[in-house]
Each structure stands twice: as C-alpha cells, then as structure tokens.
Design a protein around this motif. Sequence first.
Motif, PDB file in Angstrom:
ATOM      1  N   ILE A 157       0.792   5.739  -2.764  1.00 32.93           N
ATOM      2  CA  ILE A 157       1.201   5.940  -4.156  1.00 32.93           C
ATOM      3  C   ILE A 157       0.002   5.637  -5.054  1.00 32.93           C
ATOM      4  O   ILE A 157      -0.564   4.544  -4.997  1.00 32.93           O
ATOM      5  N   LEU A 158      -0.390   6.619  -5.887  1.00 31.23           N
ATOM      6  CA  LEU A 158      -1.548   6.427  -6.753  1.00 31.23           C
ATOM      7  C   LEU A 158      -1.208   6.512  -8.238  1.00 31.23           C
ATOM      8  O   LEU A 158      -2.046   6.215  -9.089  1.00 31.23           O
TER       9      LEU A 158
ATOM     10  N   VAL B  10       6.745   2.736   1.170  1.00 28.01           N
ATOM     11  CA  VAL B  10       5.547   2.862   0.336  1.00 28.01           C
ATOM     12  C   VAL B  10       4.363   3.400   1.136  1.00 28.01           C
ATOM     13  O   VAL B  10       3.233   3.441   0.633  1.00 28.01           O
ATOM     14  N   GLY B  11       4.608   3.834   2.374  1.00 24.66           N
ATOM     15  CA  GLY B  11       3.560   4.446   3.188  1.00 24.66           C
ATOM     16  C   GLY B  11       2.356   3.550   3.356  1.00 24.66           C
ATOM     17  O   GLY B  11       2.479   2.368   3.683  1.00 24.66           O
TER      18      GLY B  11
ATOM     19  N   LEU C   5       8.882  -2.024  -5.165  1.00 25.09           N
ATOM     20  CA  LEU C   5       9.613  -0.939  -4.497  1.00 25.09           C
ATOM     21  C   LEU C   5       9.873  -1.296  -3.033  1.00 25.09           C
ATOM     22  O   LEU C   5      10.974  -1.096  -2.519  1.00 25.09           O
ATOM     23  N   ALA C   6       8.848  -1.831  -2.355  1.00 25.07           N
ATOM     24  CA  ALA C   6       9.002  -2.218  -0.947  1.00 25.07           C
ATOM     25  C   ALA C   6      10.040  -3.324  -0.798  1.00 25.07           C
ATOM     26  O   ALA C   6      10.845  -3.324   0.141  1.00 25.07           O
TER      27      ALA C   6
ATOM     28  N   CYS D  36       7.955   7.918  -0.856  1.00 20.75           N
ATOM     29  CA  CYS D  36       6.599   8.041  -0.335  1.00 20.75           C
ATOM     30  C   CYS D  36       6.590   8.332   1.167  1.00 20.75           C
ATOM     31  O   CYS D  36       7.197   7.580   1.946  1.00 20.75           O
ATOM     32  N   PRO D  37       5.929   9.404   1.599  1.00 20.62           N
ATOM     33  CA  PRO D  37       5.805   9.681   3.037  1.00 20.62           C
ATOM     34  C   PRO D  37       5.034   8.575   3.748  1.00 20.62           C
ATOM     35  O   PRO D  37       4.204   7.889   3.132  1.00 20.62           O
ATOM     36  N   ALA D  38       5.261   8.436   5.045  1.00 23.62           N
ATOM     37  CA  ALA D  38       4.660   7.347   5.813  1.00 23.62           C
ATOM     38  C   ALA D  38       3.137   7.410   5.844  1.00 23.62           C
ATOM     39  O   ALA D  38       2.469   6.382   5.950  1.00 23.62           O
TER      40      ALA D  38
END
Length: 395
Positions: A290-291, A233-234, A226-227, A284-286
């Motif tokens: 992600i779990l 990806v926070g 994703l990154a 994803c917030p900073a």
Amino acid sequence: MNFKTLDQIDFAGKTALVRVDINVPFENGQVSDFTRIDAVLPTIRDIAAAGGKVVLLAHFGRPKGKVVPEMSLRQVQPALEARLGQPVAFAEDCIGKPAKDAVSALKPGEVLLLENTRFHAGEEKNDKMLAAGLAALGDVYVNDAFSAAHRAHASTEGIAKLLPSCAGRLMEAELTALDAALGNPQRPVVAVVGGAKVSTKLDLLGNLITKVDALVIGGGMANTFLAAMGQPVGTSLCEHDLADTAREIITKAKAVGCKLVLPVDLVVAREFKAHADHQIVTECPADAMILDAGPASVEQIADIFSGSRTLIWNGPLGAFELEPFDTATNSAARKAAELTRAGTLVSVAGGGDTVAALNRAGAAQDFTYISTAGGAFLEWMEGKELPGVAALEAE
C-alpha cells in the motif's frame, strides 16, 4: 496561555537578550535556506526600533559542550546581516569578558550575535551558573525560538527565571496558532496524522483522540491499524507487533467519541518507485504494498474537512515523495487550503515531512499557520509541557 509580548515591554535604552533559532543549513559554505533567519527579523527590528539593544542567543549544530570551530555562529553572521539589512556585531563567547565587552559597545538599535551557547556544557544541562552568566548581560529576556522550547536549557528556560521575560513575534504567532488549534479551538476539530510508524506517534495519538472530533490516520501508520483489524496488507510497511496497541487506540477512540478515519480504498504497487504500475483496490493483494489512500478515501477526508472548523495536520497520507503516490496528500492538502481561503477552516500544520508535503502540493501558503518547529510542535501535539513556554507564563 498567559504570556507577555514585545508590546508589553519598554525596550528604550535596555539590552534585550533574544533567544533565536538560526540553526540553518549550509551548502558549499553558504546558508542554503533562510527561513529561520527571516522568521526572527520582525522581533529584532521591533526591539531595535523601540530603542533597545538586541543581543542574540542561539545554538548551531551539536558541539556537545565543546568549542567546535565548524559550528561557530560566526559563519551565520554574514547571512544575518544581509537579511536584516544592517551590521551585526559578533562576540567570541556568549558569557564572560568577550560577551560583556561586546554588549557594552552596543548602541540602541544595534544588534550583536553571541557565539554558540552549546559550546558550554552547561547549556543543555540548564546549568544555573551559565544561566546567570547570560542573564548578567541584559535587562530583558525575549524567547523567539519555539523550535527549541521543548528543551529545558540555560538559554531557553533557566534565563527566563532571572529576568523580565516575554515572547518574541515568532513565538507569539506560534503560541497563538497552537492555542487556536488545540487549546481553545472552534469545533468540530479534525486531526490528520500520517507518516511511517505508529511507534513514533503513540503519545500523539493518545492525546489527540481525547481532544479532537475526528482523527484521520494515513501513511504507513494506517497499514498497522488495517492489519490490526484483520485486513490484509501484503508486503506493506506495517508494525504487526503493535496490533494490540492499535486495537486499544481504536477502542479508546470509540469510548471518547472520536471518529477514527482509515482508508476505505488503497493504491497498491509491487515496487516502491515513482510511476510504478499500480491499481486501486479495497483489499491489498499478498504480493503488493500500500503506497497511498485511494480516491474514495480522499473524498471521505474532504467531506470531513468540509464539516470541520479546525484542522491540525502532522504527516503525509502516502508515499508523497513518489508520483503518483502523492495524490491523496496533495488532494487533501488542496481541499484544506481551499476551505481555509474561504474562511471556514482554521488549519495548522507542522513537522518536517508535513511542511515538505504541503509545499509540494502548493497548499502551504494558504494554511492558517505552518510550524517549522519539528520536535517542539510534536511534543505540543502530544500534550506535553514545553519548558521554554512554561517559563514565559506570566504570574
């Protein structure tokens, strides 16, 4: 794969040297998990019933070529006897006079366990002299230790070249299942690859995208992809230094027509702990990590499973050991189990975390085959030749 099985060998009056993996865990001086012992019982019983003498070759722990008393297989002998339901003799060495004398004392249908093969430095070096010393004890070699088949050791590869050889029941089942999954599968084929790091599974991803029709990427690995695609990806586990590698894999997958499936929604939290406050987001917030994959992602995976005929699974889709971040793994596993029960999907899974995750989901018993072989299963998925298997190939 072309290999002989027990059914093609006449064991009557013969001594069968059987390589098994009974490297079992101990707690408080007792075997705490009998899975590996139980797995080799069918082979032992079939050879004994056919009138053969069964001589077991095995390793225990990592003594690194030295005699380490606490790594003696003698401590496994009582558990083996109890599970087998008959006496098991023991020899203080796996070669030389102690082994020869113990083998000579055996009668057809009886079982002997030889001492840890790794007490000899030549075992892990695939020493020809040690292989010859082992081979001198018997008439037939049977490999029933797929989990050790990725090692070219004297008791897994060297000995197979010196005696008529075949696969035991466990090895036969494993090879048959693996051939059905990647060797000659029913299509479409989908693979699930999860876990923490892309770096540990580069060979695996590289091989699978040329073999499967769809590849579902989950766990911390998905964050790296994703990154690499420019998504935030926070504070998630992510190998940012592998962004170029991830993009190369994405490009290669497109080129070979493999559909790469990444999460379309995410379950995020600010703490890595069970029942942490969490939310479902598409970005994803900073300050979050992600779990797990979200419900839309789970639905997407279920649809892909429904349209597939073969599934190969290695690694969880999220932090499966923490509730509720086990939801995606559990849901996908149960869907795979449901389709397998219905007869529309051949499902093969393997790897330590994978087996644990499927057991937690209550889905493992419905999969077509669950491999407990760990490293050997992973190397097979990577497309590597397994020396212990290659040595069994019939000419």
